[in-house]
Design an enzyme around this catalytic site. Structure first.
Site, PDB file in Angstrom:
ATOM      1  N   PRO A  90     -49.048  27.733 -47.794  1.00 17.11           N
ATOM      2  CA  PRO A  90     -47.436  27.477 -47.634  1.00 17.11           C
ATOM      3  C   PRO A  90     -47.360  27.348 -45.703  1.00 17.11           C
ATOM      4  CG  PRO A  90     -47.066  29.775 -48.097  1.00 17.11           C
ATOM      5  CD  PRO A  90     -48.836  29.089 -48.035  1.00 17.11           C
ATOM      6  N   GLU A 117     -49.202  38.519 -49.986  1.00 17.00           N
ATOM      7  CA  GLU A 117     -48.223  37.713 -49.051  1.00 17.00           C
ATOM      8  C   GLU A 117     -48.872  37.356 -48.493  1.00 17.00           C
ATOM      9  OE1 GLU A 117     -45.349  38.524 -48.853  1.00 17.00           O
ATOM     10  OE2 GLU A 117     -45.141  38.592 -51.160  1.00 17.00           O
ATOM     11  N   ARG A 155     -58.779  11.143 -58.047  1.00 18.34           N
ATOM     12  CA  ARG A 155     -58.304   9.427 -58.607  1.00 18.34           C
ATOM     13  C   ARG A 155     -58.843   8.543 -57.900  1.00 18.34           C
ATOM     14  NH1 ARG A 155     -53.473   7.587 -58.111  1.00 18.34           N
ATOM     15  NH2 ARG A 155     -53.063   6.532 -59.222  1.00 18.34           N
ATOM     16  N   ASP A 170     -51.029   1.954 -56.619  1.00 17.98           N
ATOM     17  CA  ASP A 170     -50.053   3.362 -56.703  1.00 17.98           C
ATOM     18  C   ASP A 170     -49.187   3.150 -55.291  1.00 17.98           C
ATOM     19  OD1 ASP A 170     -51.362   4.333 -58.239  1.00 17.98           O
ATOM     20  OD2 ASP A 170     -52.469   5.780 -57.145  1.00 17.98           O
TER      21      ASP A 170
HETATM   22  N1  ADE Z   1     -49.763  28.771 -51.543  1.00 15.13           N
HETATM   23  C1  ADE Z   1     -48.209  29.580 -52.070  1.00 15.13           C
HETATM   24  N2  ADE Z   1     -47.383  28.005 -51.870  1.00 15.13           N
HETATM   25  C2  ADE Z   1     -48.188  26.996 -51.145  1.00 15.13           C
HETATM   26  C3  ADE Z   1     -47.495  25.483 -50.992  1.00 15.13           C
HETATM   27  N3  ADE Z   1     -47.088  25.279 -50.858  1.00 15.13           N
HETATM   28  N4  ADE Z   1     -49.044  25.045 -50.489  1.00 15.13           N
HETATM   29  C4  ADE Z   1     -50.150  25.483 -50.596  1.00 15.13           C
HETATM   30  N5  ADE Z   1     -50.960  25.914 -50.418  1.00 15.13           N
HETATM   31  C5  ADE Z   1     -49.414  27.381 -51.454  1.00 15.13           C
END
Ligand code: ADE
Length: 254
Positions: A90, A117, A155, A170
């Site tokens: 994330p 974590e 794709r 697209d």
């Molecule tokens: N791992 C946990 N959340 C994630 C996200 N939003 N994007 C990529 N990998 C992740």
């Protein structure tokens, strides 16, 4: 393209990669997907892949050694490796169509799925060349994110979609959202398909579609308009759309 996925949960990928277009891409030899489980590279009785964070705090952190060894084994196998090593997390840069297009040009990709974590920072610093997030939310692991990336990239590979043009039309390919699509019946429960689409006039249809793309993008994702190169015709259409916008009362123009 060859994709190697470093994951503690390879069976999570079974459904999505064994259906439809991704399945066919593999059968046609356009895409090959391999899995490597870092647990394979643990040498204690419990096959430990995670440990408590130095400095304290909750949660567990994925240990660096099994991930490094997994990636090194993959690189050995595909020598010379020309592709990119990507960590899904994330904290990465946001994935988008532009990034998908860029990755589709690579010969191979190595995707590392984080868990718990997080992963030991040394994976980020000394192994991954890029870090990608699929959105501003936290998943339980990188697996779903890796599936999204593989799907969006696959794709775009030549020959994967039946019709060569379909990826070009697209949403986002041109930087704009897609125009509305209709199929038979021409009238369904009293809702009619816009007349122009039945007219057979290709120029009028082209112009209507372009107008719809611009209008939809302006209404839903105005920030995208700043990034695309607009033609003179686009600018004229946009001016007309903006002039009319108060008349729409929240509904898209027909
Ligand atoms: N791992 C946990 N959340 C994630 C996200 N939003 N994007 C990529 N990998 C992740």
């Amino acid at each position: 393209m060859r994709v190697d996925i470093v994951t503690l949960f390879p069976s999570m990928f079974k459904g999505p990669f064994e259906e439809s277009i991704i399945k066919r891409a593999q059968e046609k030899g356009l895409l090959s997907i391999h899995f490597c489980n870092p647990r394979q590279f643990t040498y204690n009785r419990h096959h430990t892949v995670d440990d408590a964070p130095f400095g304290g705090g909750g949660g567990m952190v994925m240990k660096p050694e099994p991930i490094f060894e997994a990636v090194e084994k993959i690189k050995e196998e595909i020598k010379p490796s020309k592709g990119k090593v990507i960590l899904l997390s994330p904290q990465g840069t946001l994935f988008n169509q532009e990034k998908a297009k860029e990755l589709a040009k690579q010969e191979n990709l190595i995707l590392i799925c984080g868990h718990y974590e997080g992963v030991d920072e040394r994976v980020r610093e000394h192994l991954a060349e890029e870090e990608i997030s699929i959105g501003d939310y936290v998943l339980t692991g990188g697996e779903l994110a890796a599936m999204v990336v593989v799907d969006a990239v696959a794709r775009l590979l030549p020959g994967v979609l039946g019709c060569e043009n379909s990826a070009k039309e697209d949403s986002f390919y041109s930087g704009l959202l897609e125009y509305p699509q209709y199929t038979r019946p021409a009238e369904f429960r009293g809702w009619k398909v816009p007349e122009v689409l039945l007219s057979g006039n290709h120029e009028l249809i082209r112009k209507w579609r372009r107008r719809k793309m611009l209008e939809r993008t302006l209404r839903r994702r105005p920030e995208l308009l700043k990034k695309v190169k607009l033609s003179e015709e686009d600018k004229k259409l946009l001016r007309e759309i903006k002039d009319n916008i108060s008349e729409f009362e929240g509904k898209e123009d027909r």
